[in-house]
Design an enzyme around this catalytic site. Structure first.
Site, PDB file in Angstrom:
ATOM      1  N   ILE A  44      25.231   7.832   8.727  1.00  0.00           N
ATOM      2  CA  ILE A  44      25.554   7.980  10.155  1.00  0.00           C
ATOM      3  C   ILE A  44      24.259   7.743  10.851  1.00  0.00           C
ATOM      4  O   ILE A  44      23.284   8.276  10.722  1.00  0.00           O
ATOM      5  CB  ILE A  44      26.200   9.479  10.451  1.00  0.00           C
ATOM      6  CG1 ILE A  44      27.510   9.607   9.315  1.00  0.00           C
ATOM      7  CG2 ILE A  44      26.496   9.699  11.841  1.00  0.00           C
ATOM      8  CD1 ILE A  44      28.352  10.688   9.652  1.00  0.00           C
TER       9      ILE A  44
ATOM     10  N   CYS B 243      21.022  -0.701  34.581  1.00  0.00           N
ATOM     11  CA  CYS B 243      19.763  -1.153  35.424  1.00  0.00           C
ATOM     12  C   CYS B 243      20.118  -1.846  36.219  1.00  0.00           C
ATOM     13  O   CYS B 243      19.262  -1.936  37.263  1.00  0.00           O
ATOM     14  CB  CYS B 243      18.823  -1.905  34.256  1.00  0.00           C
ATOM     15  SG  CYS B 243      18.715  -1.073  32.803  1.00  0.00           S
TER      16      CYS B 243
ATOM     17  N   ALA C 268      22.380   6.818  14.762  1.00  0.00           N
ATOM     18  CA  ALA C 268      22.457   7.155  16.246  1.00  0.00           C
ATOM     19  C   ALA C 268      21.455   6.283  17.075  1.00  0.00           C
ATOM     20  O   ALA C 268      20.206   5.883  16.345  1.00  0.00           O
ATOM     21  CB  ALA C 268      22.152   8.419  16.581  1.00  0.00           C
ATOM     22  N   VAL C 269      21.854   6.003  17.997  1.00  0.00           N
ATOM     23  CA  VAL C 269      20.931   5.091  18.890  1.00  0.00           C
ATOM     24  C   VAL C 269      21.030   5.260  20.504  1.00  0.00           C
ATOM     25  O   VAL C 269      21.884   5.857  21.043  1.00  0.00           O
ATOM     26  CB  VAL C 269      21.426   3.420  18.676  1.00  0.00           C
ATOM     27  CG1 VAL C 269      21.100   3.038  17.375  1.00  0.00           C
ATOM     28  CG2 VAL C 269      22.941   3.278  18.706  1.00  0.00           C
ATOM     29  N   GLY C 270      19.835   4.669  21.245  1.00  0.00           N
ATOM     30  CA  GLY C 270      20.005   4.686  22.563  1.00  0.00           C
ATOM     31  C   GLY C 270      19.669   6.347  23.336  1.00  0.00           C
ATOM     32  O   GLY C 270      19.037   7.272  22.546  1.00  0.00           O
ATOM     33  N   ASP C 271      20.364   6.376  24.397  1.00  0.00           N
ATOM     34  CA  ASP C 271      19.834   7.627  25.182  1.00  0.00           C
ATOM     35  C   ASP C 271      20.493   8.917  24.768  1.00  0.00           C
ATOM     36  O   ASP C 271      20.054   9.945  25.157  1.00  0.00           O
ATOM     37  CB  ASP C 271      20.557   7.479  26.574  1.00  0.00           C
ATOM     38  CG  ASP C 271      19.746   6.627  27.510  1.00  0.00           C
ATOM     39  OD1 ASP C 271      18.998   5.756  27.014  1.00  0.00           O
ATOM     40  OD2 ASP C 271      20.276   6.500  28.700  1.00  0.00           O
TER      41      ASP C 271
ATOM     42  N   VAL D 111      36.394   9.053  21.114  1.00  0.00           N
ATOM     43  CA  VAL D 111      36.333   9.656  20.214  1.00  0.00           C
ATOM     44  C   VAL D 111      36.174  11.331  20.381  1.00  0.00           C
ATOM     45  O   VAL D 111      35.345  11.691  20.854  1.00  0.00           O
ATOM     46  CB  VAL D 111      35.288   9.147  19.315  1.00  0.00           C
ATOM     47  CG1 VAL D 111      34.905   9.947  18.053  1.00  0.00           C
ATOM     48  CG2 VAL D 111      35.443   7.624  18.999  1.00  0.00           C
TER      49      VAL D 111
ATOM     50  N   THR E  28      26.507   7.388  22.206  1.00  0.00           N
ATOM     51  CA  THR E  28      27.354   8.153  23.320  1.00  0.00           C
ATOM     52  C   THR E  28      26.305   8.253  24.536  1.00  0.00           C
ATOM     53  O   THR E  28      26.971   8.635  25.524  1.00  0.00           O
ATOM     54  CB  THR E  28      27.862   9.350  22.780  1.00  0.00           C
ATOM     55  OG1 THR E  28      26.784  10.107  22.042  1.00  0.00           O
ATOM     56  CG2 THR E  28      28.941   9.476  21.883  1.00  0.00           C
TER      57      THR E  28
ATOM     58  N   VAL F 215       9.023  -0.755  33.961  1.00  0.00           N
ATOM     59  CA  VAL F 215       8.380  -1.298  34.945  1.00  0.00           C
ATOM     60  C   VAL F 215       9.617  -1.041  36.132  1.00  0.00           C
ATOM     61  O   VAL F 215      10.646  -1.184  35.627  1.00  0.00           O
ATOM     62  CB  VAL F 215       8.096  -3.083  34.694  1.00  0.00           C
ATOM     63  CG1 VAL F 215       9.550  -3.542  34.175  1.00  0.00           C
ATOM     64  CG2 VAL F 215       7.605  -3.440  35.942  1.00  0.00           C
TER      65      VAL F 215
HETATM   66  C1  LIG Z   1      20.479   3.371  37.583  1.00  0.00           C
HETATM   67  C2  LIG Z   1      19.801   3.094  36.268  1.00  0.00           C
HETATM   68  C3  LIG Z   1      18.757   2.198  36.206  1.00  0.00           C
HETATM   69  C4  LIG Z   1      17.964   2.016  35.130  1.00  0.00           C
HETATM   70  N1  LIG Z   1      17.027   0.913  34.989  1.00  0.00           N
HETATM   71  C5  LIG Z   1      16.481   0.532  33.816  1.00  0.00           C
HETATM   72  C6  LIG Z   1      15.777  -0.263  33.729  1.00  0.00           C
HETATM   73  O1  LIG Z   1      15.097  -1.039  34.860  1.00  0.00           O
HETATM   74  N2  LIG Z   1      14.844  -0.515  32.721  1.00  0.00           N
HETATM   75  C7  LIG Z   1      15.234   0.174  31.588  1.00  0.00           C
HETATM   76  O2  LIG Z   1      14.881  -0.012  30.391  1.00  0.00           O
HETATM   77  N3  LIG Z   1      16.455   1.049  31.471  1.00  0.00           N
HETATM   78  C8  LIG Z   1      16.858   1.485  32.589  1.00  0.00           C
HETATM   79  N4  LIG Z   1      18.022   2.451  32.652  1.00  0.00           N
HETATM   80  C9  LIG Z   1      18.186   2.953  31.615  1.00  0.00           C
HETATM   81  C10 LIG Z   1      19.216   2.346  30.562  1.00  0.00           C
HETATM   82  O3  LIG Z   1      20.140   1.895  31.362  1.00  0.00           O
HETATM   83  C11 LIG Z   1      19.762   3.216  29.385  1.00  0.00           C
HETATM   84  O4  LIG Z   1      18.822   3.395  28.643  1.00  0.00           O
HETATM   85  C12 LIG Z   1      20.690   2.604  28.696  1.00  0.00           C
HETATM   86  O5  LIG Z   1      21.816   2.207  29.493  1.00  0.00           O
HETATM   87  C13 LIG Z   1      21.055   3.536  27.552  1.00  0.00           C
HETATM   88  O6  LIG Z   1      22.265   2.872  26.770  1.00  0.00           O
HETATM   89  P1  LIG Z   1      23.095   3.604  25.866  1.00  0.00           P
HETATM   90  O7  LIG Z   1      24.122   2.627  25.325  1.00  0.00           O
HETATM   91  O8  LIG Z   1      22.084   4.452  24.947  1.00  0.00           O
HETATM   92  O9  LIG Z   1      24.053   4.687  26.608  1.00  0.00           O
HETATM   93  P2  LIG Z   1      24.838   4.610  27.752  1.00  0.00           P
HETATM   94  O10 LIG Z   1      24.656   3.351  28.571  1.00  0.00           O
HETATM   95  O11 LIG Z   1      25.280   5.716  28.624  1.00  0.00           O
HETATM   96  O12 LIG Z   1      26.403   4.254  26.952  1.00  0.00           O
HETATM   97  C14 LIG Z   1      27.017   5.253  26.016  1.00  0.00           C
HETATM   98  C15 LIG Z   1      28.341   4.825  26.239  1.00  0.00           C
HETATM   99  O13 LIG Z   1      29.049   5.819  25.348  1.00  0.00           O
HETATM  100  C16 LIG Z   1      30.348   6.213  25.976  1.00  0.00           C
HETATM  101  N5  LIG Z   1      30.926   7.546  25.341  1.00  0.00           N
HETATM  102  C17 LIG Z   1      30.173   8.557  25.442  1.00  0.00           C
HETATM  103  N6  LIG Z   1      30.848   9.522  24.561  1.00  0.00           N
HETATM  104  C18 LIG Z   1      31.963   8.683  23.949  1.00  0.00           C
HETATM  105  C19 LIG Z   1      32.943   9.205  23.137  1.00  0.00           C
HETATM  106  N7  LIG Z   1      33.164  10.312  22.818  1.00  0.00           N
HETATM  107  N8  LIG Z   1      33.982   8.190  22.834  1.00  0.00           N
HETATM  108  C20 LIG Z   1      34.047   7.024  23.374  1.00  0.00           C
HETATM  109  N9  LIG Z   1      32.835   6.466  24.226  1.00  0.00           N
HETATM  110  C21 LIG Z   1      31.838   7.415  24.465  1.00  0.00           C
HETATM  111  C22 LIG Z   1      30.045   6.307  27.347  1.00  0.00           C
HETATM  112  O14 LIG Z   1      31.324   6.021  28.177  1.00  0.00           O
HETATM  113  C23 LIG Z   1      29.061   5.014  27.625  1.00  0.00           C
HETATM  114  O15 LIG Z   1      29.715   3.997  28.026  1.00  0.00           O
HETATM  115  C24 LIG Z   1      18.392   2.773  33.869  1.00  0.00           C
HETATM  116  C25 LIG Z   1      19.717   3.745  33.848  1.00  0.00           C
HETATM  117  C26 LIG Z   1      20.113   3.728  35.282  1.00  0.00           C
HETATM  118  C27 LIG Z   1      21.331   4.591  35.290  1.00  0.00           C
END
Ligand SMILES: Cc1cc2nc3c(=O)[nH]c(=O)nc-3n(C[C@H](O)[C@H](O)[C@H](O)COP(=O)(O)OP(=O)(O)OC[C@H]3O[C@@H](n4cnc5c(N)ncnc54)[C@H](O)[C@@H]3O)c2cc1C
Length: 485
Positions: A309, A66, A311-314, A103, A133, A362
């Site tokens: 197992i 972010c 799962a979380v996040g995006d 992985v 991931t 926001v």
């Molecule tokens: C520019 C930008 C601005 C944002 N602004 C906001 C904001 O203001 N407010 C808000 O709430 N959200 C915001 N977001 C969204 C927020 O950043 C994401 O929702 C959050 O980062 C998701 O986290 P995550 O851990 O699910 O995924 P990620 O941050 O994508 O992390 C996943 C990780 O898994 C790793 N990975 C994937 N596959 C493998 C594998 N097989 N083995 C090992 N590692 C692996 C990747 O390298 C990565 O580092 C923004 C996103 C962006 C891009």
């Protein structure tokens, strides 16, 4: 200190006690972003003795995505300032962080995974696994974007630290004419950052208004004006069809969706900010159930259809609190909350996320604070049972200098007055008011309750009757008028 025992395959599957021997639980997290790092943090809080390993394929420990646009603009001096969970933090918490390690396979029944890193292939056992991931930007079908199956020079995506560093480096080599494709949150934050650093910026959006997944078109009007005032051209209802130029980028051709006419735009740089696709190929190969968009389906414990197992996040989708429809999880706030729940559960706890997410959001762009909670109007299916108002309030009483207008769009159900959504646009304090509305919504309070909301008042701080009260009262008037008799 508890005795540590090396596990054999027979020991796997739970937190085991063999006579006086205590086997520490082994939790593995795939992905060290916001969701994965938070899961590790809470797994550690839950179980002080568990073995916790985080695999992250990039060389970076967890950082704030972010914050990337703000490091691009220079407001945050260095990209490295965005790192939140440092390697030292992992060490202090006895969490084994394996950077630059991907992985590649998980054998669910053996509770075993394979990872590739600097030191070759590693095989590890786990008792519970958390998939975190994330997602990756998708490449839109635009002619001339790819060369030899890679993005051409001058074309960028914007999700990770390396994307942002490359874009900053490129734009640092001269004044650029940038076309941003997509007027979502990421596209507009990048557009603002580049325009602040003196580049010429045009934003093209396929849908009819900016921030189309965050606010309704009528609420996006002040944003369009603010962008124009900042010298950023916004073209909506337009498809970017082609990037023009053989050796280097000379421009782009866009097609107006209204009449099919085409137009050439001069640019030497393109930022693709259209959509994100979940990184779930590993999870799908393991047998995790996914939704239509390929996001992993989880329950309130953030557990997948495979026991143990999570799962979380995006990379996941989850129920929308209002509509009940499964929605991709695409916010840092939700990634962190899911990480907390899955981390605790993977370590033997029993924690739950709410029944649905409001996706409260926001941003502050082009001098405006824009905030929303609940679905945009086009996602509400039962529009016949919906009452909506758009009202104006202020951050201060009218007589006190410095007050800023707040445009509030509030939606409630016509039968019970349930608050369905709220969108606020103003120069400041939209976000804090959205948080109040979110609390009302999560608490099951109605628009009638919001109308009686008792805010603290002092002339230099806040108005006597808040903009939210004004909006809720307007809805109550509409509701009363709509009642038969
Ligand atoms: C520019 C930008 C601005 C944002 N602004 C906001 C904001 O203001 N407010 C808000 O709430 N959200 C915001 N977001 C969204 C927020 O950043 C994401 O929702 C959050 O980062 C998701 O986290 P995550 O851990 O699910 O995924 P990620 O941050 O994508 O992390 C996943 C990780 O898994 C790793 N990975 C994937 N596959 C493998 C594998 N097989 N083995 C090992 N590692 C692996 C990747 O390298 C990565 O580092 C923004 C996103 C962006 C891009």
């Amino acid at each position: 200190m508890l005795p540590r025992v090396i596990k054999t395959e027979n020991d796997l599957g739970s937190h085991l006690f063999l006579g006086s021997r205590h086997l520490n639980m082994r939790i593995i997290i795939v992905g060290g972003g916001a969701a994965g790092a938070t899961a590790a943090q809470f797994a550690r809080k839950q179980d002080r003795d568990a073995e916790i390993i985080v695999f992250e394929e990039t060389p970076y420990p967890e950082y704030s995505r972010c914050g990337l646009p703000h490091a691009l603009s220079g407001e945050i001096p260095s990209f490295e300032d965005l790192i939140e969970f440092t390697p030292e933090w992992f060490q202090r918490n006895k969490i084994d962080l394996r950077l630059s390690t991907r992985v590649t396979e998980v054998e669910v029944h053996k509770h075993e995974l394979k990872a590739e890193g600097k030191n070759g292939t590693i095989i590890e056992h786990f008792d519970s696994l958390i998939i975190a991931t994330g997602a990756a930007p998708s490449v839109p079908r635009i002619e001339g974007v790819l060369m030899n199956e890679r993005l051409r020079d001058g074309i960028f995506q914007f999700r990770g630290m390396d994307d942002a560093k490359k874009l900053k480096d490129w734009c640092g080599r001269g004044r650029r004419k940038v076309l941003v494709v997509g007027a979502g949150l990421v596209g507009l934050e990048v557009a603002e950052a580049l325009s602040k650093s003196n580049h010429e910026v045009i934003v093209a959006e396929y849908l009819e208004s900016a921030l189309p997944l965050m606010i309704d078109p009528d609420m996006a009007e002040p944003l369009a004006s603010a962008m124009a005032n900042a010298g950023v051209k916004l073209i909506t209802s337009a498809a970017v069809e082609q990037i023009i130029g053989a050796e280097w980028i000379e421009g782009a051709r866009i097609k107006r969706r209204s009449d099919g006419s085409t137009e050439r735009i001069d640019c030497d740089t393109v930022v693709l900010a259209t959509s994100q696709k979940p990184s779930t190929s590993l999870a799908q190969r393991m047998g995790c159930k996914v939704g239509r968009g390929g996001h992993i389906l989880v329950d309130m414990r953030c557990e997948t259809n495979l026991k143990g197992i999570f799962a979380v996040g995006d990379c996941t989708e989850y129920k929308d609190f209002i509509t009940g429809a499964e929605m991709p999880v695409g916010l840092g706030t939700l990634a962190v909350r899911m990480g907390e729940v899955a981390g605790k559960n993977a370590a033997g706890g029993d924690s739950h996320v709410p029944e649905g997410f409001l996706s409260a959001r926001v941003t502050r762009i082009f001098g405006l604070e824009i905030a929303a909670t609940g679905p945009i109007t086009s996602s509400i299916s039962n529009k016949a049972n919906m009452i909506q108002t758009r009202t104006k309030g202020s951050t201060l009483s009218p007589y006190y200098p410095g007050g800023k207008d707040l445009l509030v769009k509030l939606t409630a159900s016509a039968d019970g007055g349930q608050i369905l959504s709220c969108q606020i646009v103003g120069e400041k304090e939209a976000g804090l008011r959205i948080d109040i509305v979110s609390s009302f919504m999560l608490g099951g309070l109605t628009v009638g309750d919001l109308a009686k909301f008792e805010n603290a008042y002092a002339p230099p701080v806040s108005p006597c009757v808040d903009a939210l009260t004004v909006a809720a009262q307007a809805i109550l008037i509409k509701l009363a008028r709509a009642k038969p008799g």
